[in-house]
Design a protein around this motif. Sequence first.
Motif, short mmCIF file in Angstrom:
data_model
loop_
_atom_site.label_atom_id
_atom_site.label_comp_id
_atom_site.label_asym_id
_atom_site.label_seq_id
_atom_site.Cartn_x
_atom_site.Cartn_y
_atom_site.Cartn_z
N ALA A 67 0.83 -1.21 0.00
CA ALA A 67 0.00 0.00 0.00
C ALA A 67 0.86 1.26 0.00
O ALA A 67 0.58 2.23 -0.70
N ALA A 68 1.94 1.24 0.79
CA ALA A 68 2.83 2.40 0.85
C ALA A 68 3.56 2.61 -0.46
O ALA A 68 3.75 3.75 -0.91
N LEU A 69 3.98 1.52 -1.11
CA LEU A 69 4.68 1.63 -2.39
C LEU A 69 3.75 2.17 -3.47
O LEU A 69 4.20 2.90 -4.37
N VAL A 83 14.38 -0.35 -5.13
CA VAL A 83 14.50 -1.61 -4.38
C VAL A 83 14.84 -1.33 -2.93
O VAL A 83 14.22 -1.88 -2.01
N ALA A 84 15.81 -0.46 -2.72
CA ALA A 84 16.21 -0.11 -1.35
C ALA A 84 15.04 0.54 -0.61
O ALA A 84 14.80 0.25 0.57
N PHE A 85 14.32 1.41 -1.28
CA PHE A 85 13.18 2.08 -0.67
C PHE A 85 12.11 1.07 -0.25
O PHE A 85 11.51 1.18 0.83
N ARG A 126 6.46 -9.71 -3.79
CA ARG A 126 5.58 -8.54 -3.73
C ARG A 126 6.35 -7.25 -4.03
O ARG A 126 5.79 -6.33 -4.63
N ILE A 127 7.59 -7.19 -3.62
CA ILE A 127 8.39 -6.01 -3.94
C ILE A 127 8.60 -5.92 -5.44
O ILE A 127 8.37 -4.87 -6.05
N GLY A 132 6.94 -3.30 -10.72
CA GLY A 132 6.60 -3.45 -12.13
C GLY A 132 7.37 -4.51 -12.88
O GLY A 132 7.46 -4.46 -14.11
N ASP A 133 7.93 -5.50 -12.17
CA ASP A 133 8.68 -6.56 -12.85
C ASP A 133 7.78 -7.33 -13.80
O ASP A 133 6.68 -7.76 -13.43
#
Length: 229
Positions: A67-69, A83-85, A126-127, A132-133
Amino acid sequence: MSETDVKTRLLEAAKPHVPFDGWSETVLRLAAAEAEIEPAIVDAVCPRGAVDLALAYHEAGDAAMVAALQEADLGAMRFRDRVAFAVRTRLELVEDRELVRRGMTLFALPQHGPDGTRAMWRTADRIWTALGDTSRDINWYTKRATLSGVYGATVLYWLGDESDGQARTWEFLDRRIEDVMQIEKLKAKARENRLVAGLMAGPLAFMGRIKAPEDRQQAGMPGRWQARN
């Protein structure tokens, strides 16, 4: 009352007790009593007991991260920074590190090790999905395997980090991602080298038949062979 509602109520009741008694059957039953949920319902939504509650806590953390992303301006970041974020966001959303520490202790047990591994894999999945992978070949697996390793190592470092704002953890995370980026650069150079490309033609053709799972609920399962024409 839905299964999600039951687990949410159990988690809210359990969280204050987990730092003292871990993700244990004692905590599960205490949480059920405080939330006024019948034992039969608890058994139905957590058939394996406290381990299911610990996994529900991890799932809730993943959902909050996604949700935050979705709200973040990822397009303004370099890819490695995205990725780090994402990893940093996942950890910063944790309200009490002791809940994670107790989970790591639980999933370190041999009988629950596979559960912990799958949980980290799903976080990595999920990351990548949130970023957008679109890979559907063996890269789908290698990306998630690599990020799972980075995430797991970062969590362990984070649990022991007492620096201001966990600054050392974020430096550690940046170094791990830089290591991964260097590996990707070497792979790209190898693909450009005709001699190496020739030697790897057979293995690459074999790996090219590996596909990502079609069922998103089975995101940790092996891929499938591409059907011959």
